[in-house]
Scaffold this motif. Structure first.
Motif, PDB file in Angstrom:
ATOM      1  N   GLY A  10       3.717   1.770  -9.383  1.00 39.67           N
ATOM      2  CA  GLY A  10       3.397   0.974  -9.512  1.00 39.67           C
ATOM      3  C   GLY A  10       3.931   0.031 -10.971  1.00 39.67           C
ATOM      4  O   GLY A  10       3.381   0.318 -11.689  1.00 39.67           O
ATOM      5  N   ALA A  11       4.379  -1.035 -10.859  1.00 35.92           N
ATOM      6  CA  ALA A  11       4.915  -2.081 -12.231  1.00 35.92           C
ATOM      7  C   ALA A  11       4.135  -3.092 -11.987  1.00 35.92           C
ATOM      8  O   ALA A  11       4.474  -4.531 -12.335  1.00 35.92           O
ATOM      9  CB  ALA A  11       6.194  -2.633 -11.862  1.00 35.92           C
ATOM     10  N   ASP A 180      -0.533   1.936  -8.343  1.00 30.66           N
ATOM     11  CA  ASP A 180      -0.187   1.669  -7.442  1.00 30.66           C
ATOM     12  C   ASP A 180      -1.464   1.112  -6.066  1.00 30.66           C
ATOM     13  O   ASP A 180      -1.129   0.963  -5.341  1.00 30.66           O
ATOM     14  CB  ASP A 180       1.392   1.998  -6.542  1.00 30.66           C
ATOM     15  CG  ASP A 180       0.019   3.208  -6.089  1.00 30.66           C
ATOM     16  OD1 ASP A 180      -0.749   4.397  -6.353  1.00 30.66           O
ATOM     17  OD2 ASP A 180       0.728   4.011  -4.711  1.00 30.66           O
ATOM     18  N   GLY A 181      -1.874   0.539  -6.845  1.00 35.53           N
ATOM     19  CA  GLY A 181      -3.020  -1.102  -6.136  1.00 35.53           C
ATOM     20  C   GLY A 181      -4.215  -0.019  -5.460  1.00 35.53           C
ATOM     21  O   GLY A 181      -4.104   0.961  -5.558  1.00 35.53           O
ATOM     22  N   GLY A 182      -4.818  -1.102  -4.858  1.00 37.39           N
ATOM     23  CA  GLY A 182      -5.543  -0.413  -4.141  1.00 37.39           C
ATOM     24  C   GLY A 182      -5.274   0.396  -2.370  1.00 37.39           C
ATOM     25  O   GLY A 182      -6.665   0.973  -2.247  1.00 37.39           O
ATOM     26  N   GLY A 191      -4.044  13.200  -1.649  1.00 35.73           N
ATOM     27  CA  GLY A 191      -5.573  13.833  -0.956  1.00 35.73           C
ATOM     28  C   GLY A 191      -6.674  13.383  -2.171  1.00 35.73           C
ATOM     29  O   GLY A 191      -7.259  13.940  -2.023  1.00 35.73           O
ATOM     30  N   PHE A 192      -6.870  12.496  -2.398  1.00 36.09           N
ATOM     31  CA  PHE A 192      -8.003  12.367  -3.223  1.00 36.09           C
ATOM     32  C   PHE A 192      -8.961  11.947  -2.766  1.00 36.09           C
ATOM     33  O   PHE A 192      -8.245  10.712  -1.422  1.00 36.09           O
ATOM     34  CB  PHE A 192      -7.220  11.150  -4.410  1.00 36.09           C
ATOM     35  CG  PHE A 192      -6.947  11.651  -5.761  1.00 36.09           C
ATOM     36  CD1 PHE A 192      -7.350  11.664  -6.683  1.00 36.09           C
ATOM     37  CD2 PHE A 192      -5.249  11.257  -5.508  1.00 36.09           C
ATOM     38  CE1 PHE A 192      -6.678  11.963  -8.018  1.00 36.09           C
ATOM     39  CE2 PHE A 192      -4.962  11.813  -6.926  1.00 36.09           C
ATOM     40  CZ  PHE A 192      -5.045  12.211  -8.157  1.00 36.09           C
ATOM     41  N   GLU A 193      -9.749  11.616  -2.642  1.00 39.44           N
ATOM     42  CA  GLU A 193     -10.825  11.470  -2.034  1.00 39.44           C
ATOM     43  C   GLU A 193     -11.172  10.045  -2.630  1.00 39.44           C
ATOM     44  O   GLU A 193     -11.941  10.396  -3.819  1.00 39.44           O
ATOM     45  CB  GLU A 193     -12.886  12.715  -2.027  1.00 39.44           C
ATOM     46  CG  GLU A 193     -13.740  12.285  -1.007  1.00 39.44           C
ATOM     47  CD  GLU A 193     -14.689  13.169  -1.490  1.00 39.44           C
ATOM     48  OE1 GLU A 193     -15.768  13.019  -0.511  1.00 39.44           O
ATOM     49  OE2 GLU A 193     -14.543  13.850  -2.554  1.00 39.44           O
ATOM     50  N   PHE A 194     -12.597   9.155  -1.751  1.00 39.01           N
ATOM     51  CA  PHE A 194     -12.358   7.422  -2.211  1.00 39.01           C
ATOM     52  C   PHE A 194     -12.877   7.572  -1.565  1.00 39.01           C
ATOM     53  O   PHE A 194     -12.972   7.197  -0.500  1.00 39.01           O
ATOM     54  CB  PHE A 194     -10.517   7.033  -1.694  1.00 39.01           C
ATOM     55  CG  PHE A 194     -10.509   5.545  -2.384  1.00 39.01           C
ATOM     56  CD1 PHE A 194     -10.797   5.793  -3.986  1.00 39.01           C
ATOM     57  CD2 PHE A 194     -10.014   4.633  -1.272  1.00 39.01           C
ATOM     58  CE1 PHE A 194     -10.850   4.258  -4.933  1.00 39.01           C
ATOM     59  CE2 PHE A 194     -10.061   3.361  -1.834  1.00 39.01           C
ATOM     60  CZ  PHE A 194      -9.711   3.314  -3.331  1.00 39.01           C
ATOM     61  N   ASP A 301      -6.497  -0.300  -9.822  1.00 37.24           N
ATOM     62  CA  ASP A 301      -7.100  -0.195  -8.396  1.00 37.24           C
ATOM     63  C   ASP A 301      -6.935   1.031  -8.076  1.00 37.24           C
ATOM     64  O   ASP A 301      -7.728   0.764  -6.305  1.00 37.24           O
ATOM     65  CB  ASP A 301      -6.364  -1.008  -7.949  1.00 37.24           C
ATOM     66  CG  ASP A 301      -6.172  -2.750  -8.962  1.00 37.24           C
ATOM     67  OD1 ASP A 301      -8.130  -2.423  -8.961  1.00 37.24           O
ATOM     68  OD2 ASP A 301      -6.067  -3.222  -7.957  1.00 37.24           O
ATOM     69  N   ALA A 302      -5.805   1.707  -8.121  1.00 39.33           N
ATOM     70  CA  ALA A 302      -5.686   2.955  -7.502  1.00 39.33           C
ATOM     71  C   ALA A 302      -6.723   3.743  -7.443  1.00 39.33           C
ATOM     72  O   ALA A 302      -6.820   4.873  -6.398  1.00 39.33           O
ATOM     73  CB  ALA A 302      -4.042   4.096  -7.947  1.00 39.33           C
TER      74      ALA A 302
END
Length: 511
Positions: A10-11, A180-182, A191-194, A301-302
């Motif tokens: 993400g840039a 890299d954003g939402g 596999g992050f829990e969101f 936002d990631a």
């Protein structure tokens, strides 16, 4: 296979700011970006305009990036009110809460005891394009590589490294950060829990030709059916339609639909002749339960998404980057004390959760129903008081942020004031190389020998400031947060304990 210390996905502003922090510390950094070109109409004025809080402005200031950012943003060079005086003055603007504008004249400066005049004491308007241009130029000077037009398709890690597959390339790194954003690919692949709450409204931003603009009131308008904002640029409109987020980004934004929403929320028969640009969003509020899994981290936002009410998203992400950068660099170079990298989640996750709740509260206040309108009336009265305005200003400016660093002094864990020394040097001038700073206001320079043990990671500075706020010595982390304070004779043992906690052993490898 190309190998790096850190690969950032993400840039945008957060990824580029983090890349600059790591590059400044001498790390080998690669940034991967899905979009093939850095510039677009969405990133320039008017739709690309964003507000930077005072804490975000300070982050650019502390790295010597504020002058080029002001130039790129068309901001006059007198941004900091009273920057050459000893005492703070009222800010020019204080922002708004749920569409209710705060009066800066009501801010109680006595309730902000550690606020000093600074070139970075004010919030400022800029554009995403200006921010990214300034950061891209700095990143290139620091040797950061940026590769565009590549989409990340796989992220795998073991105990020693992370492998990222993007486009036709495969890249190995010791650490990977998803910025890299939402709709973060990194977050999903690892596999992050969101978790969080579902939306209450669909929001719209558009640039349109309006046949009868006089039918719309200027500024922020809360109505019985929603909310709309008319910006300074003709035809630049924002709207919130409380439809439960039913009209999401998968549906086409036609002129007819946008006109129908605008008529409904404004209570007028306004006519849109043409749409140049339009997008939709919601107030879905979600957050990763942790910002680190093994050798993969999240920022911006990631790591957290919420409604754009109050303009907190960009500022929250920049705060993540400022907090993470020096900690990850120290980890890469082997000088980090145990647990330093884990303190990133510990410190930033509560800040993110607070912003999500701040966003949810504003959505609840703005709902077009009798209960919310009753709360609006009460809140308007409260925000019209000195205490209410000061509370809102602290939230919006970032001055209420305090990390739990364990110190008893109320300045510990807060952003450091911009001390002005008698020779004209400011604290901000001392922080541009990314090291911590030990300020010694005492007469006997008692901390010098101790500070020199960490010379590669801590800059020692002795001298008298115009306003020392009753302090004798201060230890400042590279992210501008106060780690230790002495308001009496400095205790060398206490200083060394604090320095060791945040900067590791004096014998550690230098950054």
């Amino acid at each position: 296979m190309d190998e790096f210390d850190v690969v950032i996905v993400g840039a945008g502003p957060v990824g580029l700011f983090l890349a600059c922090e790591l590059g400044l510390a001498g790390c080998a950094v690669l940034v991967l970006e899905r979009e093939p070109e850095p510039h677009s109409r969405w990133r320039v004025e008017p739709l690309g305009m964003r507000g930077l809080s005072a804490t975000s402005v300070a982050a650019f200031y502390h790295r010597g990036l504020l002058p080029p950012l002001m130039t790129a943003s068309g901001v006059p060079d007198d941004l900091g009110v009273g920057a050459d005086t000893d005492e703070p003055s009222l800010p020019r603007s204080a922002g708004h809460v749920a569409g209710m504008v705060l009066d800066p004249a009501l801010i109680d400066l006595a309730a902000l005891p550690f606020r000093l005049p600074s070139p970075a004491s004010e919030s400022m308007m800029t554009s995403l394009d200006a921010v990214e241009t300034v950061l891209s130029e700095r990143a290139a000077k620091l040797g950061v590589q940026v590769r565009r037009g590549v989409t990340v398709s796989a992220v795998t890690q073991d105990e020693a490294s992370v492998v990222v597959e993007a486009g036709a390339g495969t890249y190995s790194a010791r650490w990977v950060v998803g910025c890299d954003g939402g709709r973060s690919a990194v977050r999903g692949l690892v596999g992050f829990e969101f978790v969080g709450t579902e939306p209450q409204f669909t929001g719209y931003a558009m640039l349109a030709t309006i046949a009868d603009p006089e039918k719309l009131r200027p500024g922020i308008n809360l109505t019985p059916t929603g909310m709309y904002i008319t910006m300074r640029t003709p035809g630049h409109i924002g709207m919130n339609d409380f439809d439960g987020g039913a009209f999401d980004r998968t549906q086409e934004l036609t002129r007819e639909h946008l006109q129908a929403v605008l008529r409904r929320v404004s209570g007028t028969d306004v006519t849109l002749s043409d749409i140049q640009l339009a997008s939709s969003f919601t107030d879905r509020a979600m957050q990763a339960t942790t910002y680190r899994q093994g050798r993969v981290l999240l920022a911006g936002d990631a790591a957290h998404i919420h409604s754009p009410l109050g303009g907190q998203g960009l500022n929250l992400g920049l705060g993540d980057a400022m907090n993470l950068g020096w900690k990850l660099a120290a980890t890469v170079h082997g000088s980090a004390p145990e647990g330093l990298l884990d303190s990133y989640t510990r410190e930033r996750h509560p800040i993110g959760a607070g912003v999500l709740d701040w966003s949810r509260a504003q959505v609840a206040i703005m709902r077009p129903d009798p209960h919310s309108r009753a709360i609006q009336g009460m809140l308007r009265d409260l925000l019209g008081t000195r205490d209410g305005t000061t509370y809102g200003f602290e939230k919006l400016s970032g001055s209420s942020i305090r990390y739990d660093l364990g110190g008893e002094h109320p300045l510990v864990g807060r952003s450091v004031p911009d001390f002005l020394f008698e020779d004209g040097t400011r604290l901000g001038d001392l922080m541009q190389d990314g090291r911590g700073v030990a300020l010694d206001f005492s007469d006997d320079r008692s901390l010098r020998d101790s500070a020199m043990l960490w010379e590669s990671r801590i800059r020692y500075s002795a001298g008298t400031a115009r306003n020392e706020l009753g302090l004798r010595a201060v230890l400042v982390r590279p992210d501008g947060m106060v780690a230790w304070v002495a308001d009496g004779d400095p205790d060398r043992e206490a200083f060394e304990l604090a320095a060791g906690r945040w900067f590791g052993s004096p014998a550690s490898t230098a950054l």
